[in-house]
Design a protein around this motif. Structure first.
Motif, PDB file in Angstrom:
ATOM      1  N   UNK A 113       0.811  -1.209   0.000  1.00 43.02           N
ATOM      2  CA  UNK A 113       0.000   0.000   0.000  1.00 43.02           C
ATOM      3  C   UNK A 113       0.854   1.273   0.000  1.00 43.02           C
ATOM      4  N   UNK A 114       1.778   1.369  -0.981  1.00 46.96           N
ATOM      5  CA  UNK A 114       2.657   2.534  -1.071  1.00 46.96           C
ATOM      6  C   UNK A 114       3.035   2.803  -2.521  1.00 46.96           C
ATOM      7  N   UNK A 115       3.352   4.058  -2.770  1.00 51.06           N
ATOM      8  CA  UNK A 115       3.878   4.443  -4.083  1.00 51.06           C
ATOM      9  C   UNK A 115       5.378   4.169  -4.083  1.00 51.06           C
ATOM     10  N   UNK A 116       5.881   3.676  -5.200  1.00 51.65           N
ATOM     11  CA  UNK A 116       7.303   3.361  -5.330  1.00 51.65           C
ATOM     12  C   UNK A 116       7.947   4.443  -6.197  1.00 51.65           C
ATOM     13  N   UNK A 117       8.984   5.108  -5.688  1.00 48.82           N
ATOM     14  CA  UNK A 117       9.642   6.143  -6.495  1.00 48.82           C
ATOM     15  C   UNK A 117      10.338   5.525  -7.710  1.00 48.82           C
ATOM     16  N   UNK A 118      10.396   6.297  -8.797  1.00 45.18           N
ATOM     17  CA  UNK A 118      11.007   5.785 -10.022  1.00 45.18           C
ATOM     18  C   UNK A 118      11.682   6.899 -10.799  1.00 45.18           C
ATOM     19  N   UNK A 119      12.507   6.499 -11.735  1.00 37.76           N
ATOM     20  CA  UNK A 119      13.144   7.434 -12.669  1.00 37.76           C
ATOM     21  C   UNK A 119      12.665   7.095 -14.074  1.00 37.76           C
ATOM     22  N   UNK A 120      12.505   8.118 -14.876  1.00 34.43           N
ATOM     23  CA  UNK A 120      12.121   7.938 -16.276  1.00 34.43           C
ATOM     24  C   UNK A 120      13.393   7.722 -17.082  1.00 34.43           C
ATOM     25  N   UNK A 121      13.450   6.609 -17.776  1.00 37.23           N
ATOM     26  CA  UNK A 121      14.604   6.289 -18.614  1.00 37.23           C
ATOM     27  C   UNK A 121      14.404   6.778 -20.047  1.00 37.23           C
ATOM     28  N   UNK A 122      13.153   6.782 -20.507  1.00 44.47           N
ATOM     29  CA  UNK A 122      12.870   7.235 -21.872  1.00 44.47           C
ATOM     30  C   UNK A 122      11.412   7.657 -21.977  1.00 44.47           C
ATOM     31  N   UNK A 123      11.179   8.749 -22.672  1.00 39.08           N
ATOM     32  CA  UNK A 123       9.840   9.238 -22.993  1.00 39.08           C
ATOM     33  C   UNK A 123       9.880   9.657 -24.452  1.00 39.08           C
ATOM     34  N   UNK A 124       9.072   8.993 -25.259  1.00 36.69           N
ATOM     35  CA  UNK A 124       9.161   9.187 -26.705  1.00 36.69           C
ATOM     36  C   UNK A 124       7.770   9.171 -27.330  1.00 36.69           C
ATOM     37  N   UNK A 125       7.543  10.065 -28.270  1.00 36.61           N
ATOM     38  CA  UNK A 125       6.314  10.071 -29.053  1.00 36.61           C
ATOM     39  C   UNK A 125       6.619   9.493 -30.429  1.00 36.61           C
ATOM     40  N   UNK A 126       5.750   8.614 -30.927  1.00 40.15           N
ATOM     41  CA  UNK A 126       5.882   8.042 -32.267  1.00 40.15           C
ATOM     42  C   UNK A 126       4.696   8.492 -33.108  1.00 40.15           C
ATOM     43  N   UNK A 127       4.948   8.620 -34.407  1.00 38.67           N
ATOM     44  CA  UNK A 127       3.931   9.126 -35.321  1.00 38.67           C
ATOM     45  C   UNK A 127       3.727   8.164 -36.487  1.00 38.67           C
ATOM     46  N   UNK A 128       2.612   8.304 -37.170  1.00 42.21           N
ATOM     47  CA  UNK A 128       2.234   7.410 -38.258  1.00 42.21           C
ATOM     48  C   UNK A 128       3.222   7.364 -39.403  1.00 42.21           C
ATOM     49  N   UNK A 129       4.023   8.401 -39.569  1.00 40.87           N
ATOM     50  CA  UNK A 129       4.994   8.434 -40.659  1.00 40.87           C
ATOM     51  C   UNK A 129       6.317   7.775 -40.269  1.00 40.87           C
ATOM     52  N   UNK A 130       6.379   7.170 -39.070  1.00 43.01           N
ATOM     53  CA  UNK A 130       7.586   6.490 -38.611  1.00 43.01           C
ATOM     54  C   UNK A 130       8.552   7.389 -37.859  1.00 43.01           C
ATOM     55  N   UNK A 131       8.304   8.687 -37.827  1.00 41.03           N
ATOM     56  CA  UNK A 131       9.190   9.609 -37.113  1.00 41.03           C
ATOM     57  C   UNK A 131       8.900   9.564 -35.628  1.00 41.03           C
ATOM     58  N   UNK A 132       9.925   9.922 -34.841  1.00 37.67           N
ATOM     59  CA  UNK A 132       9.800   9.925 -33.386  1.00 37.67           C
ATOM     60  C   UNK A 132      10.329  11.237 -32.837  1.00 37.67           C
ATOM     61  N   UNK A 133       9.763  11.658 -31.712  1.00 38.71           N
ATOM     62  CA  UNK A 133      10.238  12.837 -31.000  1.00 38.71           C
ATOM     63  C   UNK A 133      10.625  12.360 -29.604  1.00 38.71           C
ATOM     64  N   UNK A 134      11.912  12.468 -29.289  1.00 37.77           N
ATOM     65  CA  UNK A 134      12.420  12.034 -27.991  1.00 37.77           C
ATOM     66  C   UNK A 134      12.242  13.171 -26.992  1.00 37.77           C
ATOM     67  N   UNK A 135      11.402  12.941 -25.994  1.00 38.93           N
ATOM     68  CA  UNK A 135      11.091  13.947 -24.981  1.00 38.93           C
ATOM     69  C   UNK A 135      11.887  13.734 -23.697  1.00 38.93           C
ATOM     70  N   UNK A 136      12.764  12.732 -23.670  1.00 34.50           N
ATOM     71  CA  UNK A 136      13.487  12.364 -22.456  1.00 34.50           C
ATOM     72  C   UNK A 136      14.245  13.542 -21.853  1.00 34.50           C
ATOM     73  N   UNK A 137      14.944  14.298 -22.667  1.00 34.37           N
ATOM     74  CA  UNK A 137      15.725  15.423 -22.173  1.00 34.37           C
ATOM     75  C   UNK A 137      14.921  16.683 -21.955  1.00 34.37           C
ATOM     76  N   UNK A 138      13.632  16.637 -22.145  1.00 34.23           N
ATOM     77  CA  UNK A 138      12.767  17.809 -22.020  1.00 34.23           C
ATOM     78  C   UNK A 138      12.003  17.868 -20.700  1.00 34.23           C
ATOM     79  N   UNK A 139      12.312  16.945 -19.783  1.00 32.87           N
ATOM     80  CA  UNK A 139      11.609  16.913 -18.504  1.00 32.87           C
ATOM     81  C   UNK A 139      12.290  17.843 -17.511  1.00 32.87           C
ATOM     82  N   UNK A 140      11.499  18.606 -16.786  1.00 29.44           N
ATOM     83  CA  UNK A 140      12.050  19.536 -15.814  1.00 29.44           C
ATOM     84  C   UNK A 140      12.629  18.772 -14.625  1.00 29.44           C
ATOM     85  N   UNK A 141      13.634  19.344 -14.027  1.00 27.16           N
ATOM     86  CA  UNK A 141      14.274  18.743 -12.856  1.00 27.16           C
ATOM     87  C   UNK A 141      13.259  18.591 -11.721  1.00 27.16           C
TER      88      UNK A 141
END
Length: 149
Positions: A113-141
């Motif tokens: 019954x507790x929340x477990x702290x975590x780190x984000x290793x990757x956050x990425x958006x994918x689109x129908x044309x096969x392109x991706x936007x990597x948002x990993x480095x765009x997260x605020x401290x």
């Protein structure tokens, strides 16, 4: 239908404290991005794709589909239209000034019954044309600190 419309968001994370994979679940509500204004995004469906447990550290990969926003300029449109407006060019054009200020996600250990702290290793958006936007480095401290505590 536009070929470059939003297809899915991929989130990879690792827990900072030992957790049992069978006792935990990942809950994702959405995320908040800021450019010159703030926009909240939510996802229609979320699916856990992969779970690994190594030395007590849980690694989870999930995909989310069906992006929506509360942006007032888009709020009058149907979700299907928003999906076409929230395309690759929408995100790529805002990348230089975009910051993710909040990720409404939680790894919850229902056995203890507790929340477990975590780190984000990757956050990425994918689109129908096969392109991706990597948002990993765009997260605020600040948002990363909240997830890790």
């Amino acid at each position: 239908m536009k070929r470059d419309k939003f297809k899915k968001m991929r989130l990879q994370l690792e827990t900072l404290k030992p957790a049992k994979a069978d006792d935990c679940t990942l809950l994702l509500q959405g995320l908040t991005m800021e450019t010159s204004e703030t926009s909240n995004f939510s996802m229609g469906s979320v699916e856990q794709k992969k779970r690994e447990l190594k030395n007590g550290i849980l690694a989870v990969e999930m995909e989310a589909r069906g992006i929506r926003t509360d942006d007032r300029r888009l709020a009058h449109l149907k979700t299907g239209k928003q999906a076409e407006i929230l395309d690759y060019n929408y995100f790529k054009s805002r990348m230089p000034e975009m910051v993710i200020t909040d990720i409404q996600a939680e790894v919850f250990d229902f056995r203890n019954n507790r929340a477990v702290p975590f780190v984000v290793k990757r956050l990425e958006f994918s689109f129908g044309n096969g392109k991706k936007v990597d948002m990993t480095g765009k997260m605020s401290v600040l948002s990363l600190d909240r997830l890790a505590s």
